[in-house]
Design a protein around this motif. Structure first.
Motif, PDB file in Angstrom:
ATOM      1  N   TYR A   1      62.205   1.910  18.434  1.00  0.00           N
ATOM      2  CA  TYR A   1      60.895   1.852  17.773  1.00  0.00           C
ATOM      3  C   TYR A   1      60.557   0.444  17.283  1.00  0.00           C
ATOM      4  CZ  TYR A   1      61.447   6.942  17.626  1.00  0.00           C
ATOM      5  OH  TYR A   1      61.632   8.264  17.967  1.00  0.00           O
ATOM      6  N   ARG A   2      61.485  -0.496  17.410  1.00  0.00           N
ATOM      7  CA  ARG A   2      61.281  -1.839  16.863  1.00  0.00           C
ATOM      8  C   ARG A   2      60.534  -2.709  17.866  1.00  0.00           C
ATOM      9  NH1 ARG A   2      64.845  -6.322  16.647  1.00  0.00           N
ATOM     10  NH2 ARG A   2      66.579  -5.011  17.345  1.00  0.00           N
ATOM     11  N   ASN A   3      59.632  -3.538  17.339  1.00  0.00           N
ATOM     12  CA  ASN A   3      58.843  -4.452  18.157  1.00  0.00           C
ATOM     13  C   ASN A   3      59.306  -5.892  17.959  1.00  0.00           C
ATOM     14  OD1 ASN A   3      57.069  -2.566  19.401  1.00  0.00           O
ATOM     15  ND2 ASN A   3      55.932  -2.395  17.478  1.00  0.00           N
ATOM     16  N   ALA A   4      58.791  -6.768  18.818  1.00  0.00           N
ATOM     17  CA  ALA A   4      59.194  -8.170  18.785  1.00  0.00           C
ATOM     18  C   ALA A   4      58.791  -8.866  17.488  1.00  0.00           C
ATOM     19  CB  ALA A   4      58.597  -8.908  19.983  1.00  0.00           C
ATOM     20  N   ASP A   5      57.775  -8.346  16.788  1.00  0.00           N
ATOM     21  CA  ASP A   5      57.338  -8.984  15.541  1.00  0.00           C
ATOM     22  C   ASP A   5      58.214  -8.617  14.346  1.00  0.00           C
ATOM     23  OD1 ASP A   5      56.617  -6.350  15.102  1.00  0.00           O
ATOM     24  OD2 ASP A   5      54.456  -6.724  14.990  1.00  0.00           O
ATOM     25  N   GLY A   6      59.249  -7.789  14.561  1.00  0.00           N
ATOM     26  CA  GLY A   6      60.143  -7.390  13.489  1.00  0.00           C
ATOM     27  C   GLY A   6      59.745  -6.106  12.810  1.00  0.00           C
ATOM     28  N   GLY A   7      58.543  -5.610  13.107  1.00  0.00           N
ATOM     29  CA  GLY A   7      58.106  -4.334  12.555  1.00  0.00           C
ATOM     30  C   GLY A   7      58.452  -3.184  13.484  1.00  0.00           C
ATOM     31  N   TYR A   8      58.034  -2.000  13.089  1.00  0.00           N
ATOM     32  CA  TYR A   8      58.326  -0.795  13.861  1.00  0.00           C
ATOM     33  C   TYR A   8      57.031  -0.064  14.184  1.00  0.00           C
ATOM     34  CZ  TYR A   8      63.238  -1.449  12.697  1.00  0.00           C
ATOM     35  OH  TYR A   8      64.511  -1.954  12.591  1.00  0.00           O
ATOM     36  N   GLY A   9      57.007   0.567  15.357  1.00  0.00           N
ATOM     37  CA  GLY A   9      55.837   1.300  15.811  1.00  0.00           C
ATOM     38  C   GLY A   9      56.247   2.514  16.613  1.00  0.00           C
ATOM     39  N   HIS A  10      55.485   2.813  17.662  1.00  0.00           N
ATOM     40  CA  HIS A  10      55.819   3.873  18.618  1.00  0.00           C
ATOM     41  C   HIS A  10      55.922   5.243  17.945  1.00  0.00           C
ATOM     42  CE1 HIS A  10      56.545   0.702  21.583  1.00  0.00           C
ATOM     43  NE2 HIS A  10      57.154   0.057  20.593  1.00  0.00           N
ATOM     44  N   ALA A  11      55.017   5.487  16.983  1.00  0.00           N
ATOM     45  CA  ALA A  11      54.941   6.787  16.305  1.00  0.00           C
ATOM     46  C   ALA A  11      56.229   7.138  15.574  1.00  0.00           C
ATOM     47  CB  ALA A  11      54.556   7.892  17.280  1.00  0.00           C
TER      48      ALA A  11
ATOM     49  N   ARG B   1      64.839  -9.720   8.931  1.00  0.00           N
ATOM     50  CA  ARG B   1      63.850  -9.542   9.997  1.00  0.00           C
ATOM     51  C   ARG B   1      62.678  -8.703   9.518  1.00  0.00           C
ATOM     52  NH1 ARG B   1      67.284  -7.626  13.861  1.00  0.00           N
ATOM     53  NH2 ARG B   1      66.943  -5.490  13.144  1.00  0.00           N
ATOM     54  N   VAL B   2      62.982  -7.623   8.803  1.00  0.00           N
ATOM     55  CA  VAL B   2      61.924  -6.756   8.293  1.00  0.00           C
ATOM     56  C   VAL B   2      61.079  -7.487   7.260  1.00  0.00           C
ATOM     57  CG1 VAL B   2      61.477  -4.695   6.918  1.00  0.00           C
ATOM     58  CG2 VAL B   2      63.104  -4.589   8.801  1.00  0.00           C
ATOM     59  N   CYS B   3      61.707  -8.248   6.383  1.00  0.00           N
ATOM     60  CA  CYS B   3      60.960  -8.966   5.344  1.00  0.00           C
ATOM     61  C   CYS B   3      60.027 -10.017   5.941  1.00  0.00           C
ATOM     62  CB  CYS B   3      61.913  -9.599   4.342  1.00  0.00           C
ATOM     63  SG  CYS B   3      62.671  -8.415   3.203  1.00  0.00           S
TER      64      CYS B   3
END
Length: 337
Positions: A80-90, A125-127
């Motif tokens: 679910y993790r994206n290259a920008d460090g956030g999470y998506g994909h529902a 990464r998340v921060c």
């Protein structure tokens, strides 16, 4: 929601009891066990999870209740993790599509916290992602409008310039504090949470839950306890909690609840160590936990306490709600297996 009279806050409850031992019904020694063993709350929930849940919740269940390894949980979460460090994909089922969103990332942190991986480079990464999506006051919106081009639940607000909200900022800051994460993003976000929690005039139970998630791990304990005590009084005075599930009218949703939803003591104090536990008497909490245990459906899962809007999100959310129910019951020492 039931109309219940306000009453003084009870005394602080005793410490949490240890989590009970949980037998594994898949063990060969238990294959010929009595039928009642195979119908234990945990065994029924496990069947439900394996029949319906995403790989992430399957792995998380195995880690939490079957002594599984944390690595497969993190591997499943990485999908679910994206290259920008956030999470998506529902990852948060009510928001579909691949785009990173603060709401998804908040849930990712909850998973990492559950398996003891909410720190180090993961947290850094998340921060960095949280910094990039914060509002001018340093906090988080629930949903960034520039990434919305996919279905979202009707109760999720989509606005052009979303404001910072305690609803997502509180739990995120709370989780990072609990894991002793230090990052520049946290300074302003923590200040935002203090202002929001101490000035909150609650009409939405979910905002109160978010405030508690922050206050439970805030470094300034006397200040957190004072803020929590104020919120507890307001929750009771404004009838934002059902204190007796069997009372006439308790099946009605109050104005402060999401459509189809009700809030009970265990929703606010999912762990006996929470500051919100002091809001309720032992009798009130026992009734709430009895009600939670009895809510397990015939298929082994727990129901979602709000209106369904699409089949897949409803099913995905049920697995998460089921795991949360088991964790709450276990935290209070209720037998699971």
């Amino acid at each position: 929601m039931a109309e219940t009279g306000a009453s003084p806050l009870p005394a602080t409850p005793p410490p949490a009891t240890p989590h009970p031992a949980i037998p594994d019904p898949s063990d060969a020694r238990l294959r010929d066990a009595r039928p009642s063993d195979s119908r234990s709350p945990l065994a029924r929930a496990e069947r439900f999870v394996w029949l319906t849940a995403r790989v992430l919740e399957q792995r998380l269940f195995a880690y939490l209740f079957r002594g599984g390894d944390p690595d497969p949980v993190e591997t499943a979460l990485d999908a679910y993790r994206n290259a920008d460090g956030g999470y998506g994909h529902a990852l948060e089922p009510d928001v579909r599509g691949p785009v990173s969103q603060p709401l998804h990332t908040a849930h990712a942190l909850r998973v990492l916290d559950a398996v003891g991986r909410c720190g180090g480079q993961r947290a850094e990464r998340v921060c960095r992602y949280l910094t990039s999506v914060s509002t001018p006051d340093g906090a988080l919106p629930v949903l960034r409008a520039d990434g919305v081009g996919h279905p979202v639940a009707p109760h999720v607000r989509v606005v052009a310039d979303p404001p910072a909200e305690l609803l997502v900022t509180g739990p995120v800051v709370g989780l990072l504090h609990r894991n002793e994460v230090w990052h520049a993003w946290l300074f302003r976000a923590t200040d935002f949470c203090w202002r929001a929690a101490e000035s909150l005039e609650p009409s939405d139970p979910y905002e109160v839950e978010a405030a508690v998630a922050f206050l439970d791990t805030a470094v300034d304990r006397p200040r957190a306890q004072a803020a929590a005590e104020r919120l507890g009084r307001l929750v009771r005075e404004r009838h934002l909690v059902v204190l007796d599930p069997d009372a006439p009218g308790a099946d009605r949703a109050g104005s402060g609840c999401a459509p189809g939803g009700r809030h009970f003591p265990h929703d606010y104090a999912g762990d006996p160590r929470s500051l919100a536990r002091a809001w309720f008497t032992d009798e009130e909490m026992a009734r709430s936990l009895d009600f939670l245990a009895a809510r397990q459906d015939d298929d082994g899962g727990w129901p979602v306490g709000r209106r369904h809007w699409a089949p897949a999100p409803a099913l995905e959310e049920r697995a998460r709600v089921t795991i949360a129910a088991l964790r709450t019951l276990g935290a209070y020492g209720r037998p699971l297996g």
